[in-house]
Write a protein that holds these residues in place. Structure first.
Motif, PDB file in Angstrom:
ATOM      1  N   ILE A  72      25.187  26.238  17.062  1.00  0.00           N
ATOM      2  CA  ILE A  72      25.586  26.716  18.393  1.00  0.00           C
ATOM      3  C   ILE A  72      26.401  27.982  18.194  1.00  0.00           C
ATOM      4  O   ILE A  72      27.421  27.967  17.500  1.00  0.00           O
ATOM      5  CB  ILE A  72      26.436  25.677  19.157  1.00  0.00           C
ATOM      6  CG1 ILE A  72      25.675  24.352  19.292  1.00  0.00           C
ATOM      7  CG2 ILE A  72      26.816  26.216  20.545  1.00  0.00           C
ATOM      8  CD1 ILE A  72      26.503  23.240  19.951  1.00  0.00           C
ATOM      9  N   ARG A  73      25.927  29.065  18.771  1.00  0.00           N
ATOM     10  CA  ARG A  73      26.637  30.345  18.665  1.00  0.00           C
ATOM     11  C   ARG A  73      27.176  30.756  20.029  1.00  0.00           C
ATOM     12  O   ARG A  73      26.656  30.329  21.054  1.00  0.00           O
ATOM     13  CB  ARG A  73      25.695  31.437  18.128  1.00  0.00           C
ATOM     14  CG  ARG A  73      25.179  31.111  16.737  1.00  0.00           C
ATOM     15  CD  ARG A  73      24.304  32.209  16.179  1.00  0.00           C
ATOM     16  NE  ARG A  73      23.598  31.706  15.007  1.00  0.00           N
ATOM     17  CZ  ARG A  73      22.452  32.198  14.534  1.00  0.00           C
ATOM     18  NH1 ARG A  73      21.886  33.225  15.125  1.00  0.00           N
ATOM     19  NH2 ARG A  73      21.889  31.676  13.471  1.00  0.00           N
TER      20      ARG A  73
ATOM     21  N   GLU B 102      28.853  34.716  16.081  1.00  0.00           N
ATOM     22  CA  GLU B 102      29.745  33.662  15.578  1.00  0.00           C
ATOM     23  C   GLU B 102      29.296  32.280  15.996  1.00  0.00           C
ATOM     24  O   GLU B 102      28.739  32.108  17.082  1.00  0.00           O
ATOM     25  CB  GLU B 102      31.165  33.912  16.075  1.00  0.00           C
ATOM     26  CG  GLU B 102      31.764  35.172  15.479  1.00  0.00           C
ATOM     27  CD  GLU B 102      33.137  35.449  16.042  1.00  0.00           C
ATOM     28  OE1 GLU B 102      34.090  34.803  15.584  1.00  0.00           O
ATOM     29  OE2 GLU B 102      33.245  36.297  16.937  1.00  0.00           O
ATOM     30  N   SER B 103      29.543  31.308  15.129  1.00  0.00           N
ATOM     31  CA  SER B 103      29.124  29.942  15.399  1.00  0.00           C
ATOM     32  C   SER B 103      30.270  29.076  15.894  1.00  0.00           C
ATOM     33  O   SER B 103      31.389  29.143  15.381  1.00  0.00           O
ATOM     34  CB  SER B 103      28.527  29.310  14.145  1.00  0.00           C
ATOM     35  OG  SER B 103      27.179  29.663  14.028  1.00  0.00           O
ATOM     36  N   LEU B 104      29.943  28.264  16.890  1.00  0.00           N
ATOM     37  CA  LEU B 104      30.868  27.256  17.396  1.00  0.00           C
ATOM     38  C   LEU B 104      30.666  25.962  16.632  1.00  0.00           C
ATOM     39  O   LEU B 104      31.584  25.160  16.480  1.00  0.00           O
ATOM     40  CB  LEU B 104      30.564  27.036  18.887  1.00  0.00           C
ATOM     41  CG  LEU B 104      31.287  25.941  19.645  1.00  0.00           C
ATOM     42  CD1 LEU B 104      32.777  26.214  19.647  1.00  0.00           C
ATOM     43  CD2 LEU B 104      30.765  25.870  21.076  1.00  0.00           C
ATOM     44  N   TYR B 105      29.444  25.776  16.166  1.00  0.00           N
ATOM     45  CA  TYR B 105      29.078  24.527  15.494  1.00  0.00           C
ATOM     46  C   TYR B 105      27.933  24.793  14.532  1.00  0.00           C
ATOM     47  O   TYR B 105      26.976  25.486  14.880  1.00  0.00           O
ATOM     48  CB  TYR B 105      28.642  23.495  16.548  1.00  0.00           C
ATOM     49  CG  TYR B 105      27.919  22.303  15.978  1.00  0.00           C
ATOM     50  CD1 TYR B 105      28.615  21.222  15.455  1.00  0.00           C
ATOM     51  CD2 TYR B 105      26.521  22.267  15.952  1.00  0.00           C
ATOM     52  CE1 TYR B 105      27.941  20.137  14.925  1.00  0.00           C
ATOM     53  CE2 TYR B 105      25.844  21.188  15.427  1.00  0.00           C
ATOM     54  CZ  TYR B 105      26.553  20.125  14.909  1.00  0.00           C
ATOM     55  OH  TYR B 105      25.890  19.061  14.387  1.00  0.00           O
TER      56      TYR B 105
END
Lengths: 128, 128
Positions: A72-73, B102-105
């Motif tokens: 997830i980005r 950028e990654s959240l997960y």
């Protein structure tokens, strides 16, 4: 960066672009609220918020066509999500692979790269 | 299907997912109103509606990083657009290729297909 850093809109929602992690095709644009985003992370399958039904929905819960989440980005404004998935069936309720099946405008005679999809598939297969 | 069939929201906007027609990477999520969508079709370059500035913006007008449009698709609900482009420079105002850096997960240790980007590039190059 965590869920609390995501910028949700006035209705508590953020648009989520769902993309096939292998083919890179965009499958769906849906919306998540904080709860569905947390459930997506916890279960590693996509959960959305239905604006029409005003409730959470777990993609594939009835059809079996779940989407396993690989990444997830978030974007530079933190107000849009890109969710990379491995789909276990069609993304669209009409039974199509993607919700984006029709064109409003064609700038080129044909999607020129389509004939070389085999190379993308090869790359994905090697990577598995 | 034409511009009048697109379902704009209460503010007259529709989300537009901008995707590189060759690499298939998602570059940006922005918004279009009816006027910016018409301008995008007329000029074959992306025009959006800035919600913060409340005005139209022609992507790349000052930076030169225009996005040449190859295809515009709409989804099953007609309330989201997928715009395939040939970018003439970075999509993001920070100078990055995509706004989604950028990654959240991370569900997988690494984007497994990244090392095979060369095959996607090869497919795109052959298709040119």
């Amino acid at each position: 960066m965590n869920v609390d850093d995501v910028v949700f809109d006035g209705e508590g929602l953020v648009p989520a672009v769902v993309q096939d992690a292998n083919s890179k095709e965009v499958l769906t644009v849906a919306y998540m609220n904080r709860e569905s985003l947390k459930k997506t992370i916890d279960t590693k399958e996509t959960w959305f918020y239905s604006r029409s039904r005003q409730s959470l929905w777990h993609k594939g819960e009835t059809s079996g066509n779940v989407q396993q989440v690989s990444d997830i980005r978030f974007d530079c404004d933190r107000d849009a999500l890109l969710v990379l998935v491995h789909p276990r069936g069609p993304a669209c309720h009409r039974g199509t692979y993607s919700c984006f099946t029709e064109s409003l405008y064609h700038g080129e005679a044909k999607q020129k790269t389509e004939g070389f999809e085999i190379l993308r598939t090869l790359a994905a297969t090697i990577a598995e």
